[in-house]
Design a protein around this motif. Structure first.
Motif, PDB file in Angstrom:
ATOM      1  N   LEU B   8       0.822  -1.198   0.000  1.00  0.00           N
ATOM      2  CA  LEU B   8       0.000   0.000   0.000  1.00  0.00           C
ATOM      3  C   LEU B   8       0.859   1.253   0.000  1.00  0.00           C
ATOM      4  CD1 LEU B   8      -2.007   2.145   1.409  1.00  0.00           C
ATOM      5  CD2 LEU B   8      -1.670   0.765   3.417  1.00  0.00           C
ATOM      6  N   ALA B   9       1.915   1.221   0.799  1.00  0.00           N
ATOM      7  CA  ALA B   9       2.786   2.392   0.852  1.00  0.00           C
ATOM      8  C   ALA B   9       3.320   2.701  -0.541  1.00  0.00           C
ATOM      9  CB  ALA B   9       3.932   2.147   1.821  1.00  0.00           C
ATOM     10  N   GLN B  10       3.667   1.658  -1.282  1.00  0.00           N
ATOM     11  CA  GLN B  10       4.127   1.851  -2.660  1.00  0.00           C
ATOM     12  C   GLN B  10       3.020   2.433  -3.533  1.00  0.00           C
ATOM     13  OE1 GLN B  10       7.001   1.498  -4.076  1.00  0.00           O
ATOM     14  NE2 GLN B  10       8.227   0.498  -2.505  1.00  0.00           N
ATOM     15  N   GLN B  12       0.527   4.089  -2.811  1.00  0.00           N
ATOM     16  CA  GLN B  12       0.116   5.452  -2.498  1.00  0.00           C
ATOM     17  C   GLN B  12       1.106   6.481  -3.011  1.00  0.00           C
ATOM     18  OE1 GLN B  12      -0.838   5.057   1.805  1.00  0.00           O
ATOM     19  NE2 GLN B  12      -2.592   6.273   1.211  1.00  0.00           N
ATOM     20  N   MET B  13       2.282   6.007  -3.391  1.00  0.00           N
ATOM     21  CA  MET B  13       3.304   6.974  -3.760  1.00  0.00           C
ATOM     22  C   MET B  13       3.214   7.410  -5.210  1.00  0.00           C
ATOM     23  SD  MET B  13       6.494   5.801  -1.478  1.00  0.00           S
ATOM     24  CE  MET B  13       6.403   5.890   0.303  1.00  0.00           C
ATOM     25  N   LYS B  14       2.007   7.737  -5.613  1.00  0.00           N
ATOM     26  CA  LYS B  14       1.840   8.357  -6.918  1.00  0.00           C
ATOM     27  C   LYS B  14       2.162   9.838  -6.775  1.00  0.00           C
ATOM     28  CE  LYS B  14      -1.711   5.980  -6.688  1.00  0.00           C
ATOM     29  NZ  LYS B  14      -3.080   5.653  -6.472  1.00  0.00           N
TER      30      LYS B  14
END
Lengths: 510, 510
Positions: B8-10, B12-14
């Motif tokens: 998720l952390a990845q 979200q990193m848009k």
């Protein structure tokens, strides 16, 4: 143009964004709908202050505030002309227009900047009047829903140099702008004489009560008092009044500042990490480059305390990052910088407390058939005592300056509380403002007014009522400036009692 | 789950939704950004009432109000259990949970209904507590930004019959839900014993001051008073208190009503036309099927008066439609129906004004190591006089009922104003509420209290101060119910003085 809007009517007739289409038959089924931002704010317009009699007041203030912000961004001495005229009495249609010599809006951004809610140039951490990206869009949406007139916009930026003209409407169901017309203005037809600027004309359906009219005059007068470097011209069907520039000295443009680490949460930390995505920057590097008051050593100390490994910033998961956030919440940092804030200052503030503006319409000119002229009459009050104090402080990790003035006795005959935030006057909802709470809770003798003086003015000085101060002949003046004012509503009329704000305000007054 | 949030952390990193990427170098360039709805409300959380010490109060009230609405939608006698417990004192983490026996949320709608701002089952024209589609989403977003705990949700609807379990987070940058886990609960692990229901557990970072704690107790007590058909259980680290059901009689479920033609604008008219798109319905047919109080004859009369041709509804352009809107604004229609509104009634309202709840913690049980028990102590006040009146009226073309009660003298020792809207107590921001204005502006002798009675209670009855009434020993109680309460903020704490609302409230009191 007729053809254009006919097409538009078709294009707007898309079905609603309905997630599930079970009809609500009253038997316990619920239909879940998604509202566009524009539809949400139009349906709940009280959230943005656009209710009943306040519509024209809100339109005027949003336009003036945008114009002042636009000028100050590039250190331009503001020259703002506002006009409010009745277009169609039968249907209560008003033409509101505002022109400034600010930086303008780049032509490719005009449609979204004017019509699309939650799109703004104000989403930065600095002292400015605008904050939400809602006001101008409310004007566009109300004009679209209540009239068949397009919004007319002229814009000219220094970078481009050409003057552009737009006719716009808002597609309320989708939050998208509808561009009916866009063209470059030919020389000779130009409306913007300055090097850059912005002009807008909107038709709004609204009632203008005498109370609202007075509020609009009061708003412009008080705005002029605290922005003495601006020329403000206001024209109505009753005439034109000009608030002249009284100084050419202007505060330095506000600068964007980095967030303070005491205000960090998972969202701000991840946002900081995203900016360094794929750059192989360590978390330590991200921290000290993205937050103020965080040296490289301090950043390392925090990461160590949090007990997480040292690695490239975008390799951390949320469970590791929350540990860093928790440590930051527990750590004492230096207070944030306040040098970029722009207070009003003692001289202008005292002038504001002791001036009473009256607008006099010159009847003679009206008889001669010309445009009626209005004149400003200013009465300067002579109080027995005046006082000024200010506090530089930190509220919710935002640099904040509180200024307070009092003027007491003399020819001041009653209580009045003046509230300002980032140099805009707040005229409505005083009852829910933190300043009202402060005034109610501070004792009279703490304000530097002696018992004897109070007795002279006040029949019943022993009253224990917390409203006692409101029976005194006193003007109290609060100005709060901050990179983020904690307004209670998007209509920006009252300020919440956030963090230590109230304590600092009391310290100013007592 | 650890793996899930790492991914998720990845995800979200848009990069941020940036419309133009000119860096703001402080030299007059402005960067225009679009904020997602979630980011807007998180950044401006004061708009939804989620500020500092109010966070836990807001969470509690949003959950109770959702639960009551959910039960009443299907005429279910509410049984609601709420719990607020300190999870991690060092980091000020609280576990808030709420369980009800309402209709539940269909499993396919749970993620958006819990996490996506401006998505709601409440966007219909009927009397209900919820209105904005913001409260539950604030809880989800605050939990996401301040903790690494997922939101846990259990739901069961009558249609489906299975109990579903979700672990959710909000992607604040995009307003989209993140589903970490979704599964059907096996028999034996079930949390929802009733035929249907909803349970939510959220971890929030917040401070609980004694003032806030008292406000929460007051909120639940007052909610119980005006919803006597509900069982409300509230559990904290100090024990558990149960507000019992005092009647099985429940008002009929509120029904959705058609909009009133006096409130028509281009947006509502076009929305009505879209519903009949491609059905060859005439404008006359659309009008009388989409608005109340509009017969077929009346619709024809309006179209004729507007001077537009009679044709298929979707063939009109905006210039023609605005003429129809203008005629509707000028036409007198019958007042809207009010039979679907549900007032509190004299008996319950007087009981509310004269009851004082105190919560007593039983210390003995604490010593024995068991869960501490709390007891409710109710004191019934005996005023010298009580009065009740109500008005059925129309405010901004919305059917509205105003109820007012007063209780005066006897063992009532001071002034108190109780405010309710659609059966929820309003405890904050009294100063900016229309009820406060009404109380300030109504004269004492108009309230049915004689000069003599006032003199007995009040030292200085000749005072001209508009605050005089607040020095009297009187409890004043206002309840407003409507299909749309004109709240000033999305935090639903104060009501705007819209249309004739104030006049009707004064008529009740005077």
């Amino acid at each position: 143009m007729k053809k254009n809007t006919a097409e538009l009517a078709q294009s707007q007739m898309k079905p609603e964004t309905t997630i599930i289409a079970i009809p609500n038959n009253g038997k316990g089924r619920v239909r879940y709908d998604k509202k566009a931002e524009s539809e949400f704010f139009v349906d709940n317009s009280a959230l943005a202050g656009f209710t009943g009699e306040r519509i024209l007041y809100m339109a005027v203030r949003e336009l003036i505030e945008n114009s002042l912000d636009s000028c100050e961004t590039n250190h331009i001495l503001p020259n703002i002309s506002l006009s409010l005229k009745l277009l169609d009495p039968e249907n209560e249609m008003w033409l509101v227009s505002c022109q400034d010599n600010g930086i303008g809006i780049p032509s490719d951004k005009v449609p979204v900047a004017v019509c699309s809610f939650l799109t703004s140039g104000k989403y930065v951490e600095k002292q400015q009047r605008g904050l939400f990206g809602v006001g101008l869009k409310m004007i566009a949406a109300f004009s679209t829903k209540d009239t068949d007139h397009p919004l007319k916009v002229w814009t000219k930026t220094q970078e481009d140099g050409s003057e552009y003209y737009f006719e716009l409407r808002t597609d309320i169901g989708t939050n998208r702008p509808i561009v009916l017309l866009k063209r470059i203005i030919k020389t000779g037809e130009s409306r913007i004489q300055d090097e850059c600027g912005f002009r807008i004309e909107a038709v709004l359906r609204a009632r203008l009560s005498p109370i609202t009219k007075n509020k609009i005059y009061e708003y412009i007068s008080q705005t002029s008092i605290v922005n003495p470097y601006a020329i403000l011209t206001f024209e109505t069907d009753e005439g034109k009044v000009v608030f002249e520039r009284r100084t050419e000295i202007m505060p330095h443009p506000a600068k964007e500042v980095l967030p303070h680490p005491g205000d960090m949460d998972l969202k701000t930390l991840k946002k900081a990490i995203i900016r360094f995505m794929n750059q192989k920057t360590t978390l330590q590097g991200v921290l000290c480059n993205s937050f103020q008051k965080l040296s490289s050593e301090k950043a390392k100390e925090i990461i160590t305390k949090a007990g997480v490994d040292l690695k490239i910033a975008d390799k951390y998961d949320e469970h590791e990052l929350i540990k860093v956030v928790n440590i930051c919440k527990q750590t004492k940092f230096q207070a944030p910088n306040t040098e970029h804030l722009s207070p009003i200052g003692e001289e202008i503030l005292i002038a504001g407390m002791t001036s009473e503006y009256t607008i006099v319409t010159n009847k003679e000119n009206t008889n001669s058939g010309d445009q009626p002229q209005q004149q400003l009459s200013t009465k300067v009050l002579r109080p027995v005592l005046t006082g000024y104090s200010s506090r530089t402080c930190v509220v919710n990790n935002r640099p904040t300056i509180v200024e307070c003035g009092i003027a007491y006795g003399g020819d001041i005959s009653s209580f009045k509380l003046h509230r300002f935030a980032n140099k805009i006057p707040l005229l409505y909802d005083e009852g829910s403002d933190v300043a009202r709470e402060v005034v109610s809770e501070v004792e009279i003798n703490k304000m530097g007014i002696s018992k004897k003086e109070v007795k002279e003015q006040f029949a019943n000085p022993d009253s224990k009522s917390d409203r006692a101060v409101e029976l005194l002949p006193i003007h109290i003046f609060f100005h709060i400036c901050s990179t983020k004012i904690p307004y209670k509503t998007a209509g920006k009329e009252s300020i919440a009692s956030e963090g230590d704000l109230k304590r600092y305000m009391k310290a100013c007054l007592a």
